[in-house]
Scaffold this motif. Structure first.
Motif, PDB file in Angstrom:
ATOM      1  N   VAL A 165       0.842  -1.208   0.000  1.00 46.98           N
ATOM      2  CA  VAL A 165       0.000   0.000   0.000  1.00 46.98           C
ATOM      3  C   VAL A 165       0.868   1.244   0.000  1.00 46.98           C
ATOM      4  O   VAL A 165       0.594   2.221  -0.723  1.00 46.98           O
ATOM      5  CB  VAL A 165      -0.943  -0.021   1.223  1.00 46.98           C
ATOM      6  CG1 VAL A 165      -1.651   1.320   1.376  1.00 46.98           C
ATOM      7  CG2 VAL A 165      -1.964  -1.149   1.078  1.00 46.98           C
ATOM      8  N   PHE A 166       1.911   1.248   0.805  1.00 39.75           N
ATOM      9  CA  PHE A 166       2.818   2.390   0.848  1.00 39.75           C
ATOM     10  C   PHE A 166       3.461   2.618  -0.516  1.00 39.75           C
ATOM     11  O   PHE A 166       3.530   3.765  -1.002  1.00 39.75           O
ATOM     12  CB  PHE A 166       3.895   2.157   1.901  1.00 39.75           C
ATOM     13  CG  PHE A 166       4.959   3.206   1.927  1.00 39.75           C
ATOM     14  CD1 PHE A 166       4.740   4.431   2.539  1.00 39.75           C
ATOM     15  CD2 PHE A 166       6.188   2.992   1.309  1.00 39.75           C
ATOM     16  CE1 PHE A 166       5.725   5.406   2.543  1.00 39.75           C
ATOM     17  CE2 PHE A 166       7.171   3.956   1.302  1.00 39.75           C
ATOM     18  CZ  PHE A 166       6.935   5.172   1.926  1.00 39.75           C
ATOM     19  N   GLY A 221       0.975   4.082  -2.929  1.00 41.47           N
ATOM     20  CA  GLY A 221       0.774   5.517  -2.672  1.00 41.47           C
ATOM     21  C   GLY A 221       1.933   6.344  -3.183  1.00 41.47           C
ATOM     22  O   GLY A 221       1.729   7.423  -3.780  1.00 41.47           O
ATOM     23  N   PHE A 222       3.142   5.845  -2.976  1.00 41.67           N
ATOM     24  CA  PHE A 222       4.324   6.553  -3.471  1.00 41.67           C
ATOM     25  C   PHE A 222       4.304   6.639  -4.991  1.00 41.67           C
ATOM     26  O   PHE A 222       4.571   7.704  -5.584  1.00 41.67           O
ATOM     27  CB  PHE A 222       5.578   5.838  -2.989  1.00 41.67           C
ATOM     28  CG  PHE A 222       6.841   6.325  -3.667  1.00 41.67           C
ATOM     29  CD1 PHE A 222       7.409   7.544  -3.319  1.00 41.67           C
ATOM     30  CD2 PHE A 222       7.446   5.561  -4.656  1.00 41.67           C
ATOM     31  CE1 PHE A 222       8.563   7.985  -3.957  1.00 41.67           C
ATOM     32  CE2 PHE A 222       8.592   5.990  -5.283  1.00 41.67           C
ATOM     33  CZ  PHE A 222       9.155   7.220  -4.937  1.00 41.67           C
ATOM     34  N   VAL A 223       3.985   5.530  -5.649  1.00 41.88           N
ATOM     35  CA  VAL A 223       3.961   5.512  -7.121  1.00 41.88           C
ATOM     36  C   VAL A 223       2.894   6.470  -7.646  1.00 41.88           C
ATOM     37  O   VAL A 223       3.124   7.206  -8.619  1.00 41.88           O
ATOM     38  CB  VAL A 223       3.723   4.076  -7.632  1.00 41.88           C
ATOM     39  CG1 VAL A 223       3.443   4.080  -9.141  1.00 41.88           C
ATOM     40  CG2 VAL A 223       4.927   3.197  -7.326  1.00 41.88           C
ATOM     41  N   ALA A 224       1.718   6.475  -6.981  1.00 45.00           N
ATOM     42  CA  ALA A 224       0.652   7.374  -7.422  1.00 45.00           C
ATOM     43  C   ALA A 224       1.068   8.844  -7.265  1.00 45.00           C
ATOM     44  O   ALA A 224       0.857   9.668  -8.172  1.00 45.00           O
ATOM     45  CB  ALA A 224      -0.628   7.095  -6.622  1.00 45.00           C
ATOM     46  N   ILE A 254      10.735  11.597  -2.791  1.00 48.46           N
ATOM     47  CA  ILE A 254      11.675  10.464  -2.821  1.00 48.46           C
ATOM     48  C   ILE A 254      12.347  10.280  -1.462  1.00 48.46           C
ATOM     49  O   ILE A 254      12.422   9.171  -0.920  1.00 48.46           O
ATOM     50  CB  ILE A 254      12.714  10.673  -3.935  1.00 48.46           C
ATOM     51  CG1 ILE A 254      12.042  10.560  -5.319  1.00 48.46           C
ATOM     52  CG2 ILE A 254      13.842   9.655  -3.813  1.00 48.46           C
ATOM     53  CD1 ILE A 254      12.943  10.893  -6.481  1.00 48.46           C
ATOM     54  N   TYR A 255      12.847  11.430  -0.914  1.00 47.10           N
ATOM     55  CA  TYR A 255      13.509  11.340   0.395  1.00 47.10           C
ATOM     56  C   TYR A 255      12.530  10.856   1.470  1.00 47.10           C
ATOM     57  O   TYR A 255      12.865  10.019   2.326  1.00 47.10           O
ATOM     58  CB  TYR A 255      14.094  12.690   0.791  1.00 47.10           C
ATOM     59  CG  TYR A 255      15.293  13.099  -0.046  1.00 47.10           C
ATOM     60  CD1 TYR A 255      16.306  12.190  -0.314  1.00 47.10           C
ATOM     61  CD2 TYR A 255      15.408  14.388  -0.564  1.00 47.10           C
ATOM     62  CE1 TYR A 255      17.400  12.558  -1.084  1.00 47.10           C
ATOM     63  CE2 TYR A 255      16.499  14.776  -1.327  1.00 47.10           C
ATOM     64  CZ  TYR A 255      17.502  13.852  -1.591  1.00 47.10           C
ATOM     65  OH  TYR A 255      18.576  14.210  -2.334  1.00 47.10           O
ATOM     66  N   ALA A 256      11.303  11.424   1.407  1.00 48.36           N
ATOM     67  CA  ALA A 256      10.296  11.015   2.386  1.00 48.36           C
ATOM     68  C   ALA A 256       9.946   9.531   2.229  1.00 48.36           C
ATOM     69  O   ALA A 256       9.770   8.803   3.218  1.00 48.36           O
ATOM     70  CB  ALA A 256       9.043  11.873   2.244  1.00 48.36           C
ATOM     71  N   ALA A 257       9.848   9.088   0.962  1.00 50.44           N
ATOM     72  CA  ALA A 257       9.529   7.679   0.711  1.00 50.44           C
ATOM     73  C   ALA A 257      10.624   6.765   1.238  1.00 50.44           C
ATOM     74  O   ALA A 257      10.351   5.728   1.849  1.00 50.44           O
ATOM     75  CB  ALA A 257       9.308   7.453  -0.780  1.00 50.44           C
ATOM     76  N   VAL A 258      11.883   7.159   0.967  1.00 54.52           N
ATOM     77  CA  VAL A 258      13.002   6.352   1.471  1.00 54.52           C
ATOM     78  C   VAL A 258      12.973   6.285   2.990  1.00 54.52           C
ATOM     79  O   VAL A 258      13.103   5.215   3.602  1.00 54.52           O
ATOM     80  CB  VAL A 258      14.345   6.911   0.966  1.00 54.52           C
ATOM     81  CG1 VAL A 258      15.508   6.209   1.665  1.00 54.52           C
ATOM     82  CG2 VAL A 258      14.456   6.740  -0.546  1.00 54.52           C
ATOM     83  N   PHE A 259      12.777   7.464   3.608  1.00 52.85           N
ATOM     84  CA  PHE A 259      12.770   7.517   5.073  1.00 52.85           C
ATOM     85  C   PHE A 259      11.605   6.691   5.643  1.00 52.85           C
ATOM     86  O   PHE A 259      11.780   5.901   6.576  1.00 52.85           O
ATOM     87  CB  PHE A 259      12.663   8.976   5.525  1.00 52.85           C
ATOM     88  CG  PHE A 259      12.519   9.135   7.010  1.00 52.85           C
ATOM     89  CD1 PHE A 259      13.616   8.957   7.849  1.00 52.85           C
ATOM     90  CD2 PHE A 259      11.276   9.439   7.565  1.00 52.85           C
ATOM     91  CE1 PHE A 259      13.477   9.084   9.221  1.00 52.85           C
ATOM     92  CE2 PHE A 259      11.127   9.572   8.933  1.00 52.85           C
ATOM     93  CZ  PHE A 259      12.238   9.402   9.770  1.00 52.85           C
ATOM     94  N   LEU A 260      10.408   6.914   5.073  1.00 53.39           N
ATOM     95  CA  LEU A 260       9.250   6.177   5.565  1.00 53.39           C
ATOM     96  C   LEU A 260       9.367   4.682   5.287  1.00 53.39           C
ATOM     97  O   LEU A 260       8.907   3.857   6.088  1.00 53.39           O
ATOM     98  CB  LEU A 260       7.969   6.731   4.919  1.00 53.39           C
ATOM     99  CG  LEU A 260       7.562   8.146   5.350  1.00 53.39           C
ATOM    100  CD1 LEU A 260       6.344   8.612   4.568  1.00 53.39           C
ATOM    101  CD2 LEU A 260       7.273   8.176   6.854  1.00 53.39           C
ATOM    102  N   ASN A 261       9.975   4.338   4.157  1.00 54.37           N
ATOM    103  CA  ASN A 261      10.173   2.919   3.836  1.00 54.37           C
ATOM    104  C   ASN A 261      11.086   2.266   4.863  1.00 54.37           C
ATOM    105  O   ASN A 261      10.815   1.154   5.341  1.00 54.37           O
ATOM    106  CB  ASN A 261      10.770   2.792   2.433  1.00 54.37           C
ATOM    107  CG  ASN A 261      10.456   1.438   1.831  1.00 54.37           C
ATOM    108  OD1 ASN A 261       9.760   0.632   2.411  1.00 54.37           O
ATOM    109  ND2 ASN A 261      10.980   1.191   0.637  1.00 54.37           N
TER     110      ASN A 261
END
Length: 603
Positions: free
Chosen positions: A18-19, A22-25, A184-191
């Motif tokens: 799901v994450f 959401g990132f891809v969208a 991207i940075y937020a996605a990496v951090f949240l991932n």
């Protein structure tokens, strides 16, 4: 509530999925924005570029007309016509570019109208030039210049708007790129945060529970108390409960095993490959006088009587080499210096690399057997002489040596004689049994026809056959030469025939047959008596065994005849047995080896 492993696995897959979706969208949305801004930027550049071309064409057409007005050269006229054609083409291109933008279309429509008016003035001026009215042409050009000033101003304004829009789109593109970078940075951090969170959650709820199960396996192996039960209703909790049931069963088995080993009368121990004691049950203290701790680490060789040491080592080495099992007897020197006869049953354990041993003390049994042999020998020898004397007196009385006896006296003497004969037979059987057990029964082997055994045996029991009116059928058409002790084999056959007569009804048939193959001659004695039950085919040849307990009294038998017959036949290298059909008679048989024609003196 504890989630099942399946639900946990679903969460581990679904949450990151799901994450990521959401990132891809979000990423796709921002990229689409960048594409739109780039399209606006390209559109603004195209409109501005074509407007600049249009201005250049207007100026080129105007200058060409002015020069042609003053010089009358055809070249400038053609150049003006070419610029006009390109001018119309550019107008159409710009019209298509601004068609979808209402604001640009409105500005362009104004410019387009001005340019149409200017174009009419251009055409009128050109006409004036063609008819030679240069004054009128000049007046028209003045109008064109005024109109073109408005056109240039309108085009400049539209170009400025396009340039401003270009700058705005670049600014927006920069903003979107910054948003993409932040995403991207937020996605990496949240991932990373999500992975760590799920890992910690899984470790706390599953890995730690698995560790408890693993620890419990070690605790079961080392017989330590188990950890606290796992809570919940997931698969691991079910597994923990099942494991605890298994551990309880193992503990119960260990307690039973320990109780058996502790209370066992026999010594139960284990030896390593060097014959050292590794485990010993408490029975060693009672039987040998050694405590278990005193024996562990000690070699068996130190306890075995010196005379039995070599055979004991040979037996143990054979069991280890074959990785099998075996049994033997030896003498053990116990703690107080006495010797005990022991019977060893040993099995090699390949997993433990040890010998598992059960040691049974047979000292008392051997002593009892020796006492029995001594008793039999004493009774046999002490009874034989007086019985022989009594038998002789009975014979003299029956012969009338002491005067004639009346009928009652003769009957009493005959009864006493029969009893004395049975006692002498019993004594002889006991002596034969003692010789067999001590290994002192010798055979006088010779090559003799089988008939030399059968005929004397029949003659010895002829009276008994006649008294019961039994029909004897003798089939001795085959008369092989056997290697046998004649007297002993007559003893065997008399015993079989006498038993057949004893258990056959009157007016029945008794059949004696002989047969042979390349190695053995076989004699069969078949009667029509009650037969032998299938369950007693082997045990009937044991000492003191009767088909029925009452036979020893009713049939006047000792139960030793078949045991002695079996020993004699086996000493000859043959076999003896029975082929019963219960209720339809029995067929007893024995086999003797055929004599070697090349070496008749074989023994």
């Amino acid at each position: 509530m504890t989630l099942s492993l399946g639900k946990k696995a679903l969460i581990l897959v679904a949450v990151p999925l799901v994450f990521e979706l959401g990132f891809v969208a979000s990423f796709a949305y921002l990229v689409n924005q960048v594409d739109r801004e780039r399209a606006r930027e390209a559109h603004a550049r195209d409109v501005a570029g074509h407007l600049n071309i249009l201005l250049r064409l207007v100026m080129e057409r105007s200058s060409s007309l002015i020069v042609s007005h003053f010089t009358s050269r055809e070249t400038f006229r053609r150049r003006a016509d070419a610029a006009k054609k390109r001018f119309y083409k550019e107008k159409e291109i710009i019209t298509g570019l601004v068609a979808d933008n209402p604001h640009e279309k409105e500005s362009w429509d104004k410019i387009y109208k001005l340019m149409d008016d200017g174009d009419r003035f251009f055409d009128h001026a050109k006409t004036m030039v063609d008819i030679g009215n240069k004054l009128a042409a000049g007046m028209e050009m003045v109008k064109v210049n005024r109109l073109m000033a408005d056109v240039f101003q309108a085009i400049d304004h539209l170009v400025e708007e396009q340039e401003a829009e270009t700058q705005e789109t670049k600014k927006k593109q920069a903003e979107v790129r910054a948003q993409i970078e932040i995403l991207i940075y937020a996605a990496v951090f949240l991932n990373i945060l999500l992975a760590v969170g799920l890992a910690l959650s899984f470790n706390r709820s599953t890995a730690q529970r698995l560790k408890v199960l693993l620890d419990n396996t070690y605790k079961v192996a080392s017989q330590q108390p188990l950890s606290a039960p796992l809570r919940g209703d997931d698969e691991l909790a079910h597994l923990d409960r099942t494991f605890r049931k298994m551990a309880d069963a193992l503990a119960s088995m260990r307690r039973k095993e320990s109780a058996i080993l502790t209370s066992a009368a026999d010594i139960i121990c284990s030896l390593d490959e060097e014959r050292r004691f590794t485990q010993v049950n408490p029975a060693a203290s009672k039987q040998w006088g050694y405590e278990s701790d005193d024996l562990i680490g000690r070699r068996l060789d130190q306890l075995v009587d010196e005379a039995d040491l070599k055979t004991t080592i040979d037996h143990i080495n054979t069991i280890i080499e074959t990785k099998g099992h075996g049994a033997f007897t030896n003498r053990i020197v116990i703690e107080n210096g006495e010797e005990r006869d022991c019977e060893w049953s040993i099995v090699w354990s390949n997993e433990e690399k040890s010998l598992m041993c059960v040691v049974h003390d047979i000292t008392e049994r051997k002593q009892i057997d020796q006492m029995k042999r001594d008793f039999v020998a004493m009774v046999s020898h002490d009874l034989r002489t007086p019985l022989t004397s009594i038998q002789m007196v009975h014979s003299l009385l029956a012969a009338g040596a002491y005067g004639d006896l009346n009928d009652d006296g003769k009957e009493s003497v005959q009864g006493a004689q029969d009893s004395c004969d049975r006692l002498i037979t019993l004594v002889n059987d006991l002596l034969d049994l003692e010789r067999m057990e001590s290994g002192r029964m010798d055979l006088s082997l010779d090559s003799i026809p089988l008939s030399d055994i059968i005929k004397p045996s029949i003659n010895m029991v002829a009276n008994a056959i006649k008294q019961k009116k039994i029909e004897l059928i003798l089939d001795s058409s085959i008369d092989p030469v056997v290697r046998a002790d004649k007297e002993r084999m007559i003893q065997v056959l008399i015993n079989l025939i006498a038993n057949a007569v004893k258990f056959s009804p009157e007016n029945s048939t008794l059949q004696i047959t002989s047969d042979s193959d390349d190695k053995f001659a076989i004699v069969r004695v078949k009667d029509e008596g009650r037969g032998v039950p299938e369950s007693m085919r082997s045990s009937i040849f044991e000492r003191f065994k009767q088909v029925k307990k009452s036979d020893s009294k009713e049939r006047k038998g000792s139960g030793l005849g078949l045991a002695i017959s079996k020993a004699i036949v086996e000493l000859h290298g043959g076999q003896i047995g029975v082929e019963p059909v219960e209720g339809k008679g029995s067929t007893f048989f024995f086999s003797l080896p055929i004599a070697d024609k090349k070496n008749p003196e074989q023994t």
